[in-house]
Design a protein around this motif. Structure first.
Motif, PDB file in Angstrom:
ATOM      1  N   LEU A 236      30.560  39.482  34.140  1.00 31.71           N
ATOM      2  CA  LEU A 236      30.120  39.997  35.435  1.00 31.71           C
ATOM      3  C   LEU A 236      28.635  39.708  35.682  1.00 31.71           C
ATOM      4  CD1 LEU A 236      31.996  43.439  35.431  1.00 31.71           C
ATOM      5  CD2 LEU A 236      32.571  41.390  36.751  1.00 31.71           C
ATOM      6  N   ILE A 237      27.845  39.709  34.614  1.00 25.67           N
ATOM      7  CA  ILE A 237      26.412  39.424  34.747  1.00 25.67           C
ATOM      8  C   ILE A 237      26.178  37.941  35.034  1.00 25.67           C
ATOM      9  CG2 ILE A 237      24.209  39.350  33.513  1.00 25.67           C
ATOM     10  CD1 ILE A 237      25.191  41.878  31.977  1.00 25.67           C
ATOM     11  N   GLU A 238      26.814  37.074  34.258  1.00 24.44           N
ATOM     12  CA  GLU A 238      26.536  35.632  34.351  1.00 24.44           C
ATOM     13  C   GLU A 238      27.366  34.920  35.415  1.00 24.44           C
ATOM     14  OE1 GLU A 238      26.813  33.861  30.498  1.00 24.44           O
ATOM     15  OE2 GLU A 238      25.201  35.091  29.649  1.00 24.44           O
ATOM     16  N   HIS A 239      28.610  35.343  35.620  1.00 22.45           N
ATOM     17  CA  HIS A 239      29.483  34.646  36.566  1.00 22.45           C
ATOM     18  C   HIS A 239      29.425  35.264  37.958  1.00 22.45           C
ATOM     19  CE1 HIS A 239      32.803  31.978  37.637  1.00 22.45           C
ATOM     20  NE2 HIS A 239      33.439  32.999  38.184  1.00 22.45           N
ATOM     21  N   ARG A 240      29.208  36.588  38.031  1.00 25.17           N
ATOM     22  CA  ARG A 240      29.172  37.282  39.312  1.00 25.17           C
ATOM     23  C   ARG A 240      27.770  37.769  39.691  1.00 25.17           C
ATOM     24  NH1 ARG A 240      32.913  35.226  42.176  1.00 25.17           N
ATOM     25  NH2 ARG A 240      35.019  35.542  41.401  1.00 25.17           N
ATOM     26  N   ALA A 295      37.917  34.930  43.386  1.00 22.12           N
ATOM     27  CA  ALA A 295      37.540  35.608  44.632  1.00 22.12           C
ATOM     28  C   ALA A 295      36.089  36.072  44.574  1.00 22.12           C
ATOM     29  CB  ALA A 295      38.464  36.794  44.906  1.00 22.12           C
ATOM     30  N   ALA A 296      35.440  36.114  45.720  1.00 17.11           N
ATOM     31  CA  ALA A 296      34.033  36.520  45.805  1.00 17.11           C
ATOM     32  C   ALA A 296      33.925  37.908  46.432  1.00 17.11           C
ATOM     33  CB  ALA A 296      33.248  35.509  46.631  1.00 17.11           C
ATOM     34  N   GLY A 297      32.820  38.588  46.132  1.00 16.84           N
ATOM     35  CA  GLY A 297      32.529  39.872  46.751  1.00 16.84           C
ATOM     36  C   GLY A 297      32.925  41.057  45.887  1.00 16.84           C
ATOM     37  N   LEU A 298      32.262  42.187  46.128  1.00 15.33           N
ATOM     38  CA  LEU A 298      32.519  43.401  45.355  1.00 15.33           C
ATOM     39  C   LEU A 298      33.953  43.909  45.485  1.00 15.33           C
ATOM     40  CD1 LEU A 298      29.209  45.467  45.716  1.00 15.33           C
ATOM     41  CD2 LEU A 298      30.055  44.235  43.715  1.00 15.33           C
ATOM     42  N   PRO A 299      34.580  43.862  46.679  1.00 14.12           N
ATOM     43  CA  PRO A 299      35.968  44.345  46.761  1.00 14.12           C
ATOM     44  C   PRO A 299      36.910  43.607  45.820  1.00 14.12           C
ATOM     45  CG  PRO A 299      35.031  44.153  48.956  1.00 14.12           C
ATOM     46  CD  PRO A 299      34.038  43.537  48.021  1.00 14.12           C
ATOM     47  N   SER A 300      36.745  42.284  45.701  1.00 16.63           N
ATOM     48  CA  SER A 300      37.620  41.527  44.802  1.00 16.63           C
ATOM     49  C   SER A 300      37.343  41.895  43.345  1.00 16.63           C
ATOM     50  CB  SER A 300      37.430  40.030  45.014  1.00 16.63           C
ATOM     51  OG  SER A 300      36.133  39.614  44.625  1.00 16.63           O
ATOM     52  N   ILE A 301      36.075  42.186  43.026  1.00 18.46           N
ATOM     53  CA  ILE A 301      35.744  42.605  41.665  1.00 18.46           C
ATOM     54  C   ILE A 301      36.394  43.945  41.354  1.00 18.46           C
ATOM     55  CG2 ILE A 301      33.886  43.300  40.117  1.00 18.46           C
ATOM     56  CD1 ILE A 301      32.095  41.262  41.473  1.00 18.46           C
TER      57      ILE A 301
END
Length: 390
Positions: A236-240, A295-301
């Protein structure tokens, strides 16, 4: 409802699992700091985590044998107290070599707990799937608190103090367990330990088709679990591009979902069958990893982490699948044996995911985990469709 002694046993086994899980999870949220401190790569740190999980797996069968000889209570006490002391050793390691050894020691002592506690609960409860789900929630609470607390302490005081805090939880927990849980009667107090490690009976048990099939499922599922537990915050740190604190929050969410789902999956598997519950968990993981990678964005995370958390609750359905194939006399050592086998192989999850990330990036690393879970779904579908009886 009247509180019964068996509820005390379940509660304190759950607390003990919480402690041993905190010890193992405390390292993952601070991996970037550890890499920087010792000037090593993700793959090298992943190797140390694989060593920890390998030691954790190797301890499963001996833990069952020791429980048959000395009783479950003593083995669980050693696991809880030993985890606290080993975490202290990790926190003060001055060079990476000592960090590596201490991490492996942490895995070894923590590995004494789960198999023994599960068979103790199987002796105590009729609805073992539900009891295992509640017991596994100890890992959930650990997953909820550990990433946030460790990240918060690490940001302010450094990763060493963050890991050392584990002893503040582990030592009082060991005292409480020793105070409230009665000594347990050993199943085989007179059997020499060397007799329990003969290859003939071990091979016979592992070659039973239902156990062998369940082992394959366990290996793949645990491989994915360990890769996720080791590298989800770093991913999550490096990819997102999330902050350390926010990645820790999502890591906590992952474990919260896993814990709630474990209780539900255990109860559902008691009602509709182990395999259907397992297939549902794995399918959720395929979709979850896919969202996290693409997928991009916080909702997808949020959705991806939630689905992966559901997937990694598979143990509440898987463990009873093993236990139903073992007699009461086989459960301590037999369950420990299968745990050792699948966790030894699955311990490669950390180093493989770290190596894939270093060589090909996080999309390939986490995509590989999604493909692994899809293979479980396919295997379960074939077993059901052709009524193979595995």
């Amino acid at each position: 409802m009247r509180w019964r002694y068996r509820d005390t046993v379940l509660a304190l086994c759950t607390l003990a699992f919480f402690v041993t899980m905190v010890g193992r999870l405390a390292i993952s949220p601070v991996l970037p700091e550890i890499v920087e401190t010792f000037s090593v790569s993700n793959a090298v740190v992943g190797l140390s985590l694989s060593g920890m999980w390998l030691a954790y797996g190797l301890a499963q069968y001996p833990s069952g044998v020791l429980a048959d000889r000395y009783g479950e209570r003593l083995v669980i006490l050693v696991a809880v107290g030993g985890s606290a002391l080993a975490a202290l050793a990790v926190s003060v390691a001055p060079v990476f070599g000592l960090f590596f050894v201490s991490t492996i020691l942490l895995g070894a002592v923590a590995g004494l707990h789960y198999s023994v506690a599960t068979t103790l609960l199987a002796r105590t409860y009729d609805n073992v799937g539900t009891a295992v789900g509640v017991h596994n929630s100890g890992a959930t609470v650990a997953g909820l608190l550990t990433p946030v607390v460790v990240a918060w302490i690490a940001v302010r005081f450094g990763w060493r103090l963050a890991v050392a805090v584990i002893a503040l939880v582990g030592i009082p927990s060991a005292v409480l367990f020793a105070w409230k849980v009665r000594p347990t009667e050993p199943r085989r107090p007179e059997t020499p330990l060397r007799d329990r490690f003969q290859l003939g009976p071990i091979s016979e048990l592992l070659s039973r088709p239902p156990i062998a099939f369940t082992l394959v499922i366990a290996i793949v599922g645990e491989f994915a679990w360990q890769g996720t537990a080791s590298f989800l915050p770093t991913f999550l740190i490096e990819h997102r591009d999330l902050s350390t604190t926010l990645a820790g929050v999502f890591f906590s969410v992952y474990f919260v979902v896993q814990g709630v789902a474990q209780i539900g999956v255990g109860a559902v598997s008691d009602r509709i069958g182990r395999d259907r519950a397992l297939a549902g968990c794995m399918l959720a993981g395929v979709v979850g990893f896919g969202l996290l990678v693409t997928a991009a964005g916080l909702p997808s995370i949020i959705i991806g982490v939630t689905l992966v958390g559901i997937a990694m609750s598979f143990g509440s359905a898987l463990m009873p699948r093993f236990l139903r194939e073992l007699s009461a006399e086989e459960q301590n050592a037999g369950f420990g044996l299968v745990r050792t086998v699948y966790m030894i192989v699955a311990s490669l999850g950390s180093v493989v995911v770290g190596l894939l990330a270093d060589l090909f990036g996080w999309t390939v690393a986490f995509g590989f985990l999604a493909a692994s879970l899809a293979a479980i779904v396919l295997a379960l579908a074939i077993n059901s469709a052709f009524k193979l009886g595995y």
